[in-house]
Every structure is written in structure tokens, then in C-alpha cells.
Design an enzyme around this catalytic site. Sequence first.
Site, PDB file in Angstrom:
ATOM      1  N   SER A   4       0.832  -1.203   0.000  1.00  0.00           N
ATOM      2  CA  SER A   4       0.000   0.000   0.000  1.00  0.00           C
ATOM      3  C   SER A   4       0.862   1.246   0.000  1.00  0.00           C
ATOM      4  CB  SER A   4      -0.932   0.002   1.210  1.00  0.00           C
ATOM      5  OG  SER A   4      -0.245   0.519   2.325  1.00  0.00           O
ATOM      6  N   LYS A   5       0.206   2.355  -0.281  1.00  0.00           N
ATOM      7  CA  LYS A   5       0.901   3.639  -0.329  1.00  0.00           C
ATOM      8  C   LYS A   5       1.585   3.940   1.002  1.00  0.00           C
ATOM      9  CE  LYS A   5      -1.660   5.851  -3.986  1.00  0.00           C
ATOM     10  NZ  LYS A   5      -1.997   7.105  -4.610  1.00  0.00           N
ATOM     11  N   ARG A   6       1.023   3.393   2.068  1.00  0.00           N
ATOM     12  CA  ARG A   6       1.551   3.723   3.392  1.00  0.00           C
ATOM     13  C   ARG A   6       2.747   2.846   3.786  1.00  0.00           C
ATOM     14  NH1 ARG A   6      -0.704   7.487   5.756  1.00  0.00           N
ATOM     15  NH2 ARG A   6      -2.610   8.264   4.838  1.00  0.00           N
TER      16      ARG A   6
END
Length: 503
Positions: free
Chosen positions: A263-265
Amino acid sequence: MADRKIRVRFAPSPTGPLHIGGVRTALYNYLFAKHHGGTFILRIEDTDQTRYVDGAEDYIMDSLEWAGIKVDEGVREGGPFAPYRQSDRKEIYHRYADELIRKGDAYYAFDPADELERLRQEYESHGETFNYGCNSRMNMCNSLTMTAGEVEKRIASGEHYVVRYRMPENEDIHFSDLIRGDIVVNTSTLDDKVLYKSDGMPTYHLANIVDDHLMEISHVIRGEEWLPSLPLHVMLYRSFGWEAPLFAHLPLLLKPTGKGKLSKRDGDKMGFPVFPLYWPYGETASGYREEGYFPEAFVNMLALLGWNPGTEQEIFTMDELIAAFTIDRVGKSGSRFDPDKAKWFNARYFHMKSDEELADLFMPQVREKGFSPDRATLVRIVSLVKERAAFVKDLWHEADFFFMAPESYDQNVVQKRWTADSTGQMLSLREKVAGVHPFTAEVLEQSVKEWITSMGYNTGAILNLFRLLLVGASRGPHLFDIAAIIGREETLSRLDNGMVRLS
Ligand code: GLU
């Protein structure tokens, strides 16, 4: 389809920085297009203005450019199907929504948002989900349940409405995906998706289908997260009477642990970038470019995350990727992203570069540190230290002592090596070094070694001390190369300083 020109598109929404999974989608589209002599299109899908993020559109284009993914038709490039930004194509979608309504495949719905929300919550409280579709549409506030006059009146009075697709009931739709194979979905499991809103904006589904049709897209290659939308898309093509493109849904990129979607995180949390470029807005995020990755290494790494060439080959130029890429070698299962493998790729590309190329890349960093060596010297330095590096930014750490005398001495080495005899030995070494002509690595090495033997010293012990005084630690390439590059004056001065400070 057989004689259809190959035209593919990457269609990101500018909602933030482009994730490396998105770059991979763009790359596969590009490789596929170029493999077939086709066209690669970049279409910006910005119909959801609530999710629009300033800077994201340029970020997407800059990322593709950095990665060497060349856009044939797009917002910056223009092209025969311009405009390529959906918000600039607003007028187009209205008439297609109308067409579906005329055909009876779509209808106006006036249900207020709070009523829909109330229904959702009510269903949820019974452990069910509310679907606006064949089971509920005849109880709702829409053009199927009211007279034509009433519909007209509401629209004329400016009441907010949406246009929903009228999904047929209990029909099996068959379609196929180039990666997933044949798929059957029963329409009763699908809801009546919103296609258009009275604010003049289409939703993703309508705009996407209309544009793929108008832009003569032959193959839709996109992330697996869009697979659930495919039945609706297939139905829309059918309703319009258009030939659908072929579809290929790419498997997900997984976290390094192999569990769950990357994920982006994840990136900065796990210590590696998940974005191609540094993202400078709001919550900033690191990027491969700024971390010092070569775009060729980055692209090579991405290409192999989900596609395999069917051989042992791992290093591919873009042209080689284009030649080798086929959709049937894209796997079905997710690919685990491995940040160490990313570094490995960079190291491989780093070591494939010539000393001259690396020196030119390194020079600005050396200048920034306040030194201006001539190019030939820097080429020589690079040739000596590059084995230990995987990034240009590593070079300074491996080569700093060529430019600066040690500011301190590694205490472990000092304790192990520096004895009561050391000052005397180094003084005598100094005399020897002062008299070496010419001051080259070979001559110096020969003279120093002869002197060590003639004095009956231990070669290892003396050379370690010599290195300690030149470098401040027990690191670095061949000692006599270091001395020859820094020169006689500097070598003598480092010996003098070391003796003063360690005695
Ligand atoms: N706009 C969609 C996205 O953001 C495009 C999906 C598709 O390629 O159809 O990924």
C-alpha cells in the site's frame, strides 16, 4: 479484432502520487504497445473532482518520463483523440448517458443521499447490505417508478439526479480476461451503478468505457482491483452495441512479507520508497529517483514483478523488455515486492556503468562537498572504490579520504595496532616515502615493501599503521593507490599528523 490496431492506455486518476504498482501498469501497457508496434496513450481520469489532488497530474507524467515510458498520445503530447483529460471532455459523456436512457438501459434516480444512507444503515443493522438494483429499484425514487411528466418536472426544476445503469436480472454474462481466462457472472449479483450525475460529470465507469471506445483502445491492461468492474463494463459495451476491447487484469504487488497488498503507506514505514519520485505535497514521501536509483534499474525491477521471460535472464534494457514482453507470461498470483532485490538491480546497473560515467555522476556531489578534482583523477578514484558501492550516493562514503585527511582515528584499530614502537616505525617510513621517485603506486609499493623486509618488520602490521594514518580506519582500496592519488605532500602530511596525534 485481429486486424485492429494495437492501442492501449494508462488511465490514472490524479488523486495523489502514483504508486509503483501504477508505474508497473503503465510499463506493461507500454511494453505491450511497443512489442506490437502500437500506440501508448496516457489518459487522465479526473472526473471525481472530490478526490483531485493538485500536482498529481504532473507527478504522473514526470514519473513516466523519468522511467523512460514514452507517451505517444496524452495531455502533454496531444494526439488525434484529444483532449486526453476527462474533465476537458465533459460535454461528450452527457449524450452517451442520454443514449442509454433512450434505450431503456439506464434511468434517472432522484433518491436523496440521506435516504440512501438511511437504507444502508438499516440493512447493515440486520447484517445485510443494501443494493440499489433489480431487487430494490422498483421501490425507489426514480424514472422507473414515476411518470414521464414527473421526471421532466423534477429535472426542469433543477433537482439533483443521477443516471443509473439498469442491470438486467438473472442473466449469466460470459467474458474473458487474457490473464484470468473465462469468467461468468450472474447479473443479479450486480447493482445499478451510477453512470452520470446532474452536475454534468460522468462517473468513472461511463467515462472510462466511452473514452476507451472513442479512443479506439484495443486492449485494456489494468490492475486487478478493477476486475469487479469488468462485468458492468462488458454490459455497457453491449448496451452501446460497441465491440469491447480485450482485457488483462494484472495481479497485485504484495508487501515484502507476502501478506496483503503493497500500500501507499507501507513504503516509508518499512524503509523503502513505494513511489517513483519524491512527493513534495502535504504528507511527503520518498521516491526511487531521489534515493538514487537509476531509472533503468527501477524499470527492470518492476518489469519482473509479475512478468517472467521464461528464461534465467534478469537484466533487460527497455528494448529487450519490449522484444520479450508478452501478456501470456504475466502471472495470475500477486508478486511480493522485495526492496533488497530493488537494491540488487541498482547495484547491477551501477556496476555496468563505465568509470567515466560514474565519475561524471559523482562529480556534482564531490563539488558540493567543496572539492574539485580533475576528471581523470575522479575516474581513477571511482575505479578503485566502485566495487563497494551500489549507488552513486554511496561513493562519497567509500572515497572521502581521497579528499580529506582523517579527522579522527578508529579507536579499535589504534588499540590493536599502535604500540610504543609505532612512532619510530612511522618516522622511518616517512623518510622512505619522502624519497620515492616517481611517486606512483607501483614504485611506492616496491620501495616500502623492500624497506619493511630490510628492517625485519611485519608487513601486515606496518601497512595497517600506514593505512590508519592515511585513512583514519582500516577501510579503503589498495593502500598504495590511495597514497599515489593523494600525492607525496599529502601522504607525508597525514603521516606527520597521525604521529603527533597518536603518540
Ligand atoms: N482511473 C482508473 C484508475 O485510477 C483507471 C482504471 C482503468 O484502467 O480502467 O486506476
